[in-house]
Design a protein around this motif. Structure first.
Motif, PDB file in Angstrom:
ATOM      1  N   SER A  93       0.784  -0.917   0.444  1.00 26.05           N
ATOM      2  CA  SER A  93      -0.314   0.224   0.283  1.00 26.05           C
ATOM      3  C   SER A  93       1.204   0.893   0.165  1.00 26.05           C
ATOM      4  N   GLU A  94       0.195   2.501  -1.071  1.00 25.59           N
ATOM      5  CA  GLU A  94       1.381   3.370  -1.114  1.00 25.59           C
ATOM      6  C   GLU A  94       0.726   4.323   0.286  1.00 25.59           C
ATOM      7  N   LYS A  95       0.276   3.527   1.359  1.00 30.93           N
ATOM      8  CA  LYS A  95       0.432   4.704   2.112  1.00 30.93           C
ATOM      9  C   LYS A  95       0.430   3.892   4.111  1.00 30.93           C
ATOM     10  N   SER A  96       1.253   3.026   3.767  1.00 36.11           N
ATOM     11  CA  SER A  96       1.955   2.381   4.357  1.00 36.11           C
ATOM     12  C   SER A  96       2.782   2.711   4.918  1.00 36.11           C
ATOM     13  N   GLY A  97       2.487   2.689   7.288  1.00 39.70           N
ATOM     14  CA  GLY A  97       3.295   3.432   7.638  1.00 39.70           C
ATOM     15  C   GLY A  97       4.216   2.323   7.847  1.00 39.70           C
ATOM     16  N   GLY A  98       4.775   1.370   7.610  1.00 40.03           N
ATOM     17  CA  GLY A  98       6.013   0.280   7.834  1.00 40.03           C
ATOM     18  C   GLY A  98       5.914  -0.429   8.687  1.00 40.03           C
ATOM     19  N   PHE A  99       4.752  -0.815   8.952  1.00 42.23           N
ATOM     20  CA  PHE A  99       4.664  -2.781   9.445  1.00 42.23           C
ATOM     21  C   PHE A  99       2.958  -3.440   9.177  1.00 42.23           C
ATOM     22  N   GLU A 100       3.750  -3.114   7.653  1.00 43.68           N
ATOM     23  CA  GLU A 100       2.440  -4.430   6.799  1.00 43.68           C
ATOM     24  C   GLU A 100       3.029  -5.438   6.769  1.00 43.68           C
ATOM     25  N   PHE A 101       4.304  -6.056   7.886  1.00 45.01           N
ATOM     26  CA  PHE A 101       3.971  -7.156   7.904  1.00 45.01           C
ATOM     27  C   PHE A 101       3.116  -8.444   9.264  1.00 45.01           C
ATOM     28  N   PHE A 102       2.496  -7.458  10.302  1.00 45.47           N
ATOM     29  CA  PHE A 102       1.148  -7.610  10.740  1.00 45.47           C
ATOM     30  C   PHE A 102       0.563  -7.711  10.244  1.00 45.47           C
ATOM     31  N   THR A 103      -0.624  -9.075  10.570  1.00 49.11           N
ATOM     32  CA  THR A 103      -2.007  -8.780  10.133  1.00 49.11           C
ATOM     33  C   THR A 103      -2.534  -8.021  10.714  1.00 49.11           C
ATOM     34  N   VAL A 104      -4.361  -8.418  10.005  1.00 48.34           N
ATOM     35  CA  VAL A 104      -5.387  -7.561  10.412  1.00 48.34           C
ATOM     36  C   VAL A 104      -5.126  -7.819  11.986  1.00 48.34           C
ATOM     37  N   ASP A 105      -5.288  -9.316  12.706  1.00 48.78           N
ATOM     38  CA  ASP A 105      -5.744  -9.872  13.558  1.00 48.78           C
ATOM     39  C   ASP A 105      -4.354  -9.707  14.827  1.00 48.78           C
ATOM     40  N   GLN A 106      -3.371  -9.533  14.300  1.00 49.97           N
ATOM     41  CA  GLN A 106      -2.348  -9.269  14.628  1.00 49.97           C
ATOM     42  C   GLN A 106      -2.290  -7.472  15.186  1.00 49.97           C
ATOM     43  N   ALA A 107      -2.868  -6.943  14.434  1.00 55.58           N
ATOM     44  CA  ALA A 107      -2.292  -5.545  14.518  1.00 55.58           C
ATOM     45  C   ALA A 107      -3.563  -4.974  15.031  1.00 55.58           C
ATOM     46  N   LYS A 108      -5.040  -5.432  15.319  1.00 57.54           N
ATOM     47  CA  LYS A 108      -5.250  -5.490  16.501  1.00 57.54           C
ATOM     48  C   LYS A 108      -5.633  -5.396  18.352  1.00 57.54           C
ATOM     49  N   ALA A 109      -4.424  -7.339  18.208  1.00 57.32           N
ATOM     50  CA  ALA A 109      -3.658  -7.455  18.906  1.00 57.32           C
ATOM     51  C   ALA A 109      -2.753  -6.286  19.516  1.00 57.32           C
ATOM     52  N   VAL A 110      -1.816  -5.650  18.993  1.00 56.30           N
ATOM     53  CA  VAL A 110      -0.880  -4.771  19.104  1.00 56.30           C
ATOM     54  C   VAL A 110      -1.586  -3.510  19.735  1.00 56.30           C
ATOM     55  N   VAL A 111      -2.158  -3.229  18.845  1.00 59.32           N
ATOM     56  CA  VAL A 111      -3.136  -1.708  19.814  1.00 59.32           C
ATOM     57  C   VAL A 111      -4.336  -1.720  21.146  1.00 59.32           C
ATOM     58  N   GLY A 112      -4.262  -3.687  21.119  1.00 54.80           N
ATOM     59  CA  GLY A 112      -4.755  -3.268  22.144  1.00 54.80           C
ATOM     60  C   GLY A 112      -4.372  -4.059  23.196  1.00 54.80           C
ATOM     61  N   TYR A 113      -2.796  -4.717  23.158  1.00 54.72           N
ATOM     62  CA  TYR A 113      -1.508  -4.824  24.144  1.00 54.72           C
ATOM     63  C   TYR A 113      -1.483  -2.931  24.851  1.00 54.72           C
ATOM     64  N   LEU A 114      -1.273  -1.620  23.109  1.00 55.05           N
ATOM     65  CA  LEU A 114      -0.621  -0.724  23.881  1.00 55.05           C
ATOM     66  C   LEU A 114      -1.935  -0.136  24.461  1.00 55.05           C
TER      67      LEU A 114
END
Length: 282
Positions: free
Chosen positions: A124-145
């Motif tokens: 994606s052109e709007k990638s922030g550099g953490f595209e190696f996470f899946t959607v579920d993993q990203a949700k878990a990361v946000v929940g942990y933070l």
């Protein structure tokens, strides 16, 4: 619909190197941490982050706990090495925003949203550099933070930006040295030797040793005056004299007490008489 381009493992590693995965810890350091237990992880992060005063500095202790807890959580989530490295980079990015950039909670959440953009999309052109996470993993990361950093954001702000007074804890001890004794024996301790025993058996011993004078014919000792024997104040009195004196003292004391008791009884009698007269009148 636009199809996603298929990447090989080599392409993924190249892409990971270009992103935020290895900005904070290297691949060698991540692999070293993965081989350790929790105490080993803490020890390795102390060396990697150069936290030498974490046992005495509250700030360094909190920072070390922040990264150790984050790494252990990512490891329990079965993240790949590159994903764990990316998560550690994200932790470092948000903490640096709070520490050096002094971002508010809202600003840091917006920064997290920007960096997590493009997750789940292919190149994606709007990638922030953490595209190696899946959607579920990203949700878990946000929940942990949310439950770790953001929920206690005010405490982290206070830790990094509020000056605190240094409290020096100490104890002053005054040590009193024993004075040199003039006599062969030191003065008695109050709790160890009664004064009468000290006066009778120790204090009468001469304070100084005999002075030795050298003469041509040998050694001559200087004569010392004999110590005076204490005089008993009861010497010259017999038992009958003592009994007579004690009898006179006792009689005098008893007569004085008897007079005082009679006066008190008379006062009480007068008081009761007055009260009885009042009762008769009523």
């Amino acid at each position: 619909m636009y199809g996603c381009e298929i990447w090989t493992e080599e392409d993924k590693m190249i892409k990971d190197d270009e992103t935020m995965a290895w900005k904070f810890l290297s691949a060698t350091q991540i692999n070293t941490l993965l081989e350790q237990d929790i105490p080993g992880v803490q020890k390795q992060l102390e060396e990697f982050l150069d936290l030498k005063q974490h046992k005495t500095s509250l700030k360094e202790a909190v920072v070390l706990d922040y990264y150790v807890s984050g790494f252990c959580w990512a490891k329990e989530m079965d993240f790949a090495a590159a994903q764990i490295a990316g998560f550690m980079t994200l932790l470092n990015l948000l903490l640096e925003n709070l520490d050096t950039q002094r971002m508010t909670l809202v600003e840091n959440i917006q920064e997290l949203r920007r960096t997590m953009a493009g997750v789940g999309l292919c190149r994606s052109e709007k990638s922030g550099g953490f595209e190696f996470f899946t959607v579920d993993q990203a949700k878990a990361v946000v929940g942990y933070l949310e439950i770790s950093l953001f929920q206690h954001y005010a405490l982290y702000e206070y830790l990094f930006h509020s000056p605190r007074e240094e409290i020096v804890i100490g104890d002053e001890n005054v040590v009193e040295l024993v004075k040199p004794a003039d006599a062969p024996f030191p003065a008695p301790l109050e709790e160890g030797l009664a004064c009468d025993i000290y006066s009778a058996f120790i204090a009468l011993i001469p304070a100084a040793e005999d002075v030795v004078e050298e003469t041509e014919g040998g050694v001559q000792l200087e004569e010392q005056p004999e110590a005076e024997t204490p005089v008993d104040p009861l010497t010259g009195y017999c038992i009958d004299d003592i009994k007579s004196v004690l009898g006179e003292v006792t009689t005098e004391m008893i007569s004085h007490l008897q007079t005082e008791i009679n006066e008190k009884l008379q006062m009480q009698e007068e008081a009761y008489s007055v009260r009885i007269e009042k009762l008769k009148k009523t």
